[in-house]
Enzyme design. Structure first.
Site, PDB file in Angstrom:
ATOM      1  N   HIS A   1       1.066  -1.235   0.328  1.00  0.00           N
ATOM      2  CA  HIS A   1      -0.078   0.025  -0.078  1.00  0.00           C
ATOM      3  C   HIS A   1       0.260   1.311  -0.110  1.00  0.00           C
ATOM      4  O   HIS A   1       2.286   1.131   0.327  1.00  0.00           O
ATOM      5  CB  HIS A   1      -1.080   0.165   1.113  1.00  0.00           C
ATOM      6  CG  HIS A   1      -0.725  -0.194   2.625  1.00  0.00           C
ATOM      7  ND1 HIS A   1      -0.443   1.150   3.064  1.00  0.00           N
ATOM      8  CD2 HIS A   1       0.075  -0.606   3.869  1.00  0.00           C
ATOM      9  CE1 HIS A   1       0.219   0.859   4.786  1.00  0.00           C
ATOM     10  NE2 HIS A   1       0.350  -0.559   4.666  1.00  0.00           N
TER      11      HIS A   1
ATOM     12  N   GLU B   1      -4.691   2.229   2.762  1.00  0.00           N
ATOM     13  CA  GLU B   1      -5.201   0.424   3.397  1.00  0.00           C
ATOM     14  C   GLU B   1      -5.407   1.132   5.155  1.00  0.00           C
ATOM     15  O   GLU B   1      -5.850   0.019   5.513  1.00  0.00           O
ATOM     16  CB  GLU B   1      -3.833   0.073   3.017  1.00  0.00           C
ATOM     17  CG  GLU B   1      -3.668  -1.474   3.880  1.00  0.00           C
ATOM     18  CD  GLU B   1      -3.486  -1.880   5.549  1.00  0.00           C
ATOM     19  OE1 GLU B   1      -3.643  -2.589   6.177  1.00  0.00           O
ATOM     20  OE2 GLU B   1      -2.457  -0.489   6.499  1.00  0.00           O
ATOM     21  N   GLU B   2      -4.746   1.859   5.182  1.00  0.00           N
ATOM     22  CA  GLU B   2      -4.575   2.392   6.853  1.00  0.00           C
ATOM     23  C   GLU B   2      -5.645   2.795   7.169  1.00  0.00           C
ATOM     24  O   GLU B   2      -6.297   2.605   8.442  1.00  0.00           O
ATOM     25  CB  GLU B   2      -3.595   3.742   7.345  1.00  0.00           C
ATOM     26  CG  GLU B   2      -1.691   3.391   6.653  1.00  0.00           C
ATOM     27  CD  GLU B   2      -1.501   1.397   7.957  1.00  0.00           C
ATOM     28  OE1 GLU B   2      -2.130   1.116   8.719  1.00  0.00           O
ATOM     29  OE2 GLU B   2      -0.322   1.584   7.857  1.00  0.00           O
TER      30      GLU B   2
HETATM   31 ZN    ZN Z   1       1.012  -1.574   6.276  1.00  0.00          ZN
END
Ligand code: ZN
Length: 537
Positions: free
Chosen positions: A336, A382-383
Site C-alpha cells: 500500500h 489501506e490504513e
Molecule cells: Zn501497512
C-alpha cells in the site's frame, strides 16, 4: 496431501520439474550470467522448443508414477532439463539485476524525503502518486496506469494530553489520537476525568457501569503475544467503554518495545475520543493509579484531533507486463502506498510497493515476457480501511477467476525469508518446492501456511485466489518470522521512527529480487496454482 509435489514451472505446456531435482542444491548455472544468445534461442525459435521437450520422456514416467502415488488431481506435463535451465537463468538474471544495486532504497528515500507521510485523502499522497507515476512511466516495457478510488480524508487537529497529579505540575504526555476517533467536546474543548486502568476489554466487561461511567479508561495491555492479539484493545476498546458510560479512552501503544514514542492506529467507531500513549506513560499511569487509585482523583484530560469524515478521490497505481501466451492469467504483487501521518511510512508500506515495482522492473529486463501477466498494484488508503483493495477487487471482479496468485508485502522489507501462504494445500506444497529450489540459496525460499491473509489481498483470497504475505527476518534479532512473530517490525510500526533509516539498501534489493522470482515462477507454471475450493464455496 503429500509434500512430494514438485513445482510445475514450465512454459508453453512443455515442462515439469522432477521433485528430486527440485530438492537438489542449486545448479551452478544459476550463478552464471545468462547468455543472451541462449535466451534468445530458447524463447524465440519454435524448433528449439522441441529440443527441450524431446529428451524428457524418461522423466515423464516419473511424473506419471508420482501422479498415481499422490492421487493428484493435477496433470502436469513432463519436464525438460532445458526448461529448468531456462528458469534458472531467468531467475538468476532477476537476482543479478537487483542484487548489489541500491536503486530501490535510493528511490524510496527520495520519494519519502520529498513527500513525507501520505495520509489517506491528503495532498502529499496525491503528489507522491504523481511522482511515482512519472518514474514508472519512464520504465521500458511496463504498462502503467492509475484507477480512481473514493477514500476518507484524514486530518489530525491539534491534540494534547496532560496527566494531573497533586504532587507536581501537569505532566504533558506524547499522544496520538486514534484513526476514527471523534474530537473532544465536538472539537470545542477538553475533557477532564478520573482514570480507570484495565488490562483489556475482557477485564473492562467485568466492571460494569458504576465503576466505568464518567471515567477515562486506560487499556494497559502488558501481555504482548503478537500484534493481532494486542491490537484488540485499540480497535474495540472505545466502543466497549462507551457502552458503560466512559467519557474517553487511552490505549497503551501496540508494540513489544518502546523508546517513548506513541504508535498510531485505527479504531472502530465510537462517540468518545480515544488516543494512544507510550508504553512508558501507560505504565506510569498504572503505577500511580494502583498506588493511590480513587484517593487523589488523578485525572487526565485530553484535547483532540481526528475527525472530518469527508470524501476525496485518490488512486491505486497499477503496472504490468502482459503475459506472452496467457495474458488473461494474472499474478498480482504489491503493497500500500498510503501511510500514517507520523514518520514517513517508508517501512509501512512504501517499501513493500517499491520492492514489488522494482521486481517487475527486473522482470521487464528479461529477454522475453513471462508466460502469464505479472501485475504490480499500489493500493491506496489501506490504513483507513483497505479502500484501494476493495476498489481494485470491485473494478476487476470479472478478472478475479483469472487471478492466479496474489502476493502482498506489508510486514516490512528486510532480509527476505519467504512467504506465508493462504490457499490450498496443493498450492502450499508447490510453492514450498519451488522456493527451496530457486530461492533456497539466498535464504528466501521458506513457506509457512496461514488461515489469514494480508489486508490488501484479502478480497482476492476470499474468492479462492491463492495468496501470500512476503516475510522477512526480524530486523532487530535476525530471527525467523516463525520465531519472532515479526516483533522487530512493530518497534517502528505507525511511529515517527518509521523512516527510510529503518531499512537497509542490500536487504531491500535482495527482497525485491525474491519477490520478482516468486512472481516469475508462478507466472511460468504449466498449470495454474490450484485455487482454494473452500474459499470459492
Ligand atoms: Zn501497512
Amino acid at each position: 496431501m503429500s509434500t512430494s509435489y514438485s513445482p510445475v514451472v514450465g512454459g508453453d505446456g512443455s515442462s515439469r520439474l522432477d521433485p528430486r531435482e527440485a530438492r537438489q542444491p542449486l545448479l551452478p548455472s544459476l550463478d552464471r550470467p545468462a547468455s543472451p544468445r541462449f535466451l534468445q534461442d530458447r524463447f524465440r525459435r519454435p524448433y528449439q522448443l522441441r529440443q527441450y521437450v524431446m529428451p524428457c520422456i524418461g522423466v515423464s514416467f516419473l511424473a506419471l508414477f508420482l501422479f498415481l502415488t499422490v492421487n493428484s488431481t493435477l496433470h502436469p506435463p513432463p519436464v525438460g532439463p532445458g526448461r529448468r535451465t531456462a528458469l534458472e537463468l531467468a531467475t538468476g538474471n532477476i537476482l543479478s539485476d537487483l542484487q548489489g544495486d541500491s536503486i530501490v532504497w535510493d528511490r524510496l528515500a527520495e520519494m519519502t524525503d520529498l513527500f513525507g507521510p501520505r495520509i489517506s485523502g491528503g495532498e502529499s499522497l496525491e503528489r507522491s502518486i504523481d511522482w511515482m507515476m512519472t518514474m514508472m512511466t519512464q520504465e521500458d516495457n511496463l504498462m502503467v496506469w492509475t484507477e480512481k478510488v473514493q477514500v476518507d480524508v484524514w486530518e489530525r487537529n491539534e491534540e494534547s494530553l496532560e496527566l494531573l497529579l497533586p504532587s507536581r505540575p501537569p505532566v504533558p504526555l506524547p499522544m496520538l489520537g486514534l484513526g476514527g476517533s471523534v474530537a473532544t467536546a465536538g472539537g470545542n474543548g477538553s475533557i477532564e476525568a478520573e482514570v480507570l486502568v484495565v488490562q483489556d476489554v475482557e477485564e473492562l466487561m467485568k466492571l460494569g457501569n458504576e465503576t466505568i461511567s464518567g471515567k477515562i479508561v486506560l487499556f494497559d495491555d502488558d501481555n504482548w503475544k503478537h500484534y493481532g492479539d494486542s491490537v484488540k484493545s485499540r480497535v474495540y476498546g472505545a466502543r466497549e467503554a462507551e457502552r458503560f458510560g466512559a467519557v474517553g479512552v487511552l490505549v497503551r501503544s501496540v508494540t513489544p518495545f518502546s523508546l517513548g514514542v506513541p504508535h498510531a492506529g485505527s479504531m472502530l467507531g465510537a462517540n468518545i475520543p480515544a488516543a494512544a500513549i507510550t508504553v512508558e506513560d501507560s505504565q506510569y499511569i498504572r503505577r500511580v493509579w494502583e498506588r493511590h487509585g480513587k484517593a487523589d482523583h488523578s485525572a487526565s484530560p485530553f484535547a483532540h484531533l481526528f475527525e472530518i469524515p469527508k470524501g476525496a478521490t485518490s488512486r491505486n497505481i497499477i503496472a504490468e507486463i502482459p503475459g506472452r501466451s496467457r495474458p488473461e492469467d494474472i499474478i498480482v504483487l504489491g503493497g500500500h502506498i498510503d501511510s500514517w501521518d507520523v514518520g514517513t511510512g517508508a517501512m509501512d508500506d512504501a517499501a513493500g510497493f517499491f520492492a514489488a515495482w522494482h521486481a517487475l522492473r527486473a522482470i521487464s529486463h528479461l529477454k522475453e515476457p513471462p508466460l502469464r501477466t505479472i501485475r504490480v498494484v499500489g493500493w491506496v488508503a489501506e490504513e483507513r480501511g483497505q479502500f484501494g483493495a476493495k476498489a481494485y477487487a470491485k473494478k476487476h471482479a470479472a478478472e478475479i477467476p483469472h487471478h492466479i496468485f496474489a502476493m502482498e508485502s506489508d510486514t516490512g522489507v528486510f532480509q527476505p525469508w519467504g512467504l506465508s501462504v493462504t490457499g490450498s494445500e496443493e498450492a502450499v506444497d508447490y510453492l514450498s518446492a519451488a522456493g527451496q529450489h530457486y530461492l533456497g540459496h539466498i535464504g528466501a525460499g521458506n513457506i509457512t501456511s496461514s488461515d489469514s491473509s494480508g489486508a490488501d489481498v484479502a478480497p482476492l483470497c476470499q474468492e479462492g485466489v491463492p495468496c501470500a504475505s512476503f516475510l522477512s527476518l526480524d530486523p532487530i534479532t535476525q530471527e525467523s518470522p516463525l520465531d519472532s512473530g515479526l516483533d522487530g517490525y512493530f518497534y517502528y510500526h505507525h511511529t515517527r521512527a518509521d523512516t527510510v533509516a529503518a531499512l537497509k539498501p542490500k536487504e531491500l534489493a535482495l527482497a525485491s529480487a525474491a519477490m520478482g522470482i516468486w512472481a516469475y515462477l508462478v507466472a511460468e507454471m504449466v498449470q495454474s496454482l490450484p485455487r482454494d475450493d473452500k474459499a470459492d464455496a
